[in-house]
Design an enzyme around this catalytic site. Sequence first.
Site, PDB file in Angstrom:
ATOM      1  N   VAL A   1       0.906  -1.298   0.064  1.00 16.78           N
ATOM      2  CA  VAL A   1      -0.164   0.035   0.118  1.00 16.78           C
ATOM      3  C   VAL A   1       0.948   1.117   0.111  1.00 16.78           C
ATOM      4  O   VAL A   1       0.475   2.124  -0.543  1.00 16.78           O
ATOM      5  CB  VAL A   1      -0.978   0.048   1.059  1.00 16.78           C
ATOM      6  CG1 VAL A   1      -1.625   1.276   1.265  1.00 16.78           C
ATOM      7  CG2 VAL A   1      -1.801  -1.251   1.193  1.00 16.78           C
ATOM      8  N   TYR A   2       2.057   1.454   0.663  1.00 18.16           N
ATOM      9  CA  TYR A   2       2.834   2.338   1.028  1.00 18.16           C
ATOM     10  C   TYR A   2       3.598   2.663  -0.348  1.00 18.16           C
ATOM     11  O   TYR A   2       3.544   3.704  -0.852  1.00 18.16           O
ATOM     12  CB  TYR A   2       3.919   2.217   2.097  1.00 18.16           C
ATOM     13  CG  TYR A   2       4.718   3.429   2.127  1.00 18.16           C
ATOM     14  CD1 TYR A   2       4.362   4.554   2.723  1.00 18.16           C
ATOM     15  CD2 TYR A   2       6.273   3.145   1.958  1.00 18.16           C
ATOM     16  CE1 TYR A   2       5.267   5.731   2.888  1.00 18.16           C
ATOM     17  CE2 TYR A   2       6.931   4.100   2.164  1.00 18.16           C
ATOM     18  CZ  TYR A   2       6.567   5.420   2.567  1.00 18.16           C
ATOM     19  OH  TYR A   2       7.156   6.648   2.730  1.00 18.16           O
TER      20      TYR A   2
END
Length: 271
Positions: free
Chosen positions: A151-152
């Site tokens: 996600v990051y």
Amino acid sequence: MNMLALVTGASSGIGRAFTRRLAGDGHDVIAVARRAERLEEVAAGFPGGRVRPFAADLATGEGVDAVARMCAAEPLDLLVNNAGVAHYMPLAELPEAKAREVVGVKVAAPTMLARAAVPGMVTRGGGTIVNVAGMLAFGGPDPAAQMGRAVYTGALAHLVAMSQTLAAELAGTGVRVQALCPGVVATEFHERQGMDLGGTPRMSAEDVVTACLRGLELGEVVCAPGVEDERLLRAVFDADLAAFGAQSPRLATRYVSRPGGPVPGRAGNGS
């Protein structure tokens, strides 16, 4: 010439370094972060209101809206979208609240703040938006580098793509856009993830700021402070454009089924 900047994530790390550099050079800074007491500490170093603290949590819709209103109302010369959060863990184990926080802080907030600031900048005929991403945006093909950071990493890649596209969209308006992509930086960021990087060589936040400001002078849309050979970055973007330009409405031959070929979902040919 005095200018007005708004810096998010200004209470520590790269954001604090931006705030101190800009205020130290005689510019006015609206310093945004969640921790009001840390902002007050930064502002105390610059008496006379040079640094204006503004506490807001950009992981919340209310926080984003409040800062966006300020971006629209103030005659900003520089917007630094630096606020960051990272929850490193496999996607299947990432709690919903933490996933939303990463996307909120690193995707939604920079998008909405830039959207609020751009019209005024265009009207005034100038301005700069810096979106702080990171070199992990280019590390997707290396699973070892990305473990627990899907996600990051996706959020950082969004910032790079958005910055490149927005820079092209605003060409000729006097408004510049930069994606700032540092590597590992000596800040509290990794400590908050429970990572001990004491033995890892790290760039200082001050050097990251220096690279950003010099990169703007050089006209760089993507600034990578730790990459010595800029041709490597150009090669990445040239390859992207080559793939984009090579697309066709015809199905690529590698996707054309052959008689007797494997059936999706089966290990073999029906044995």
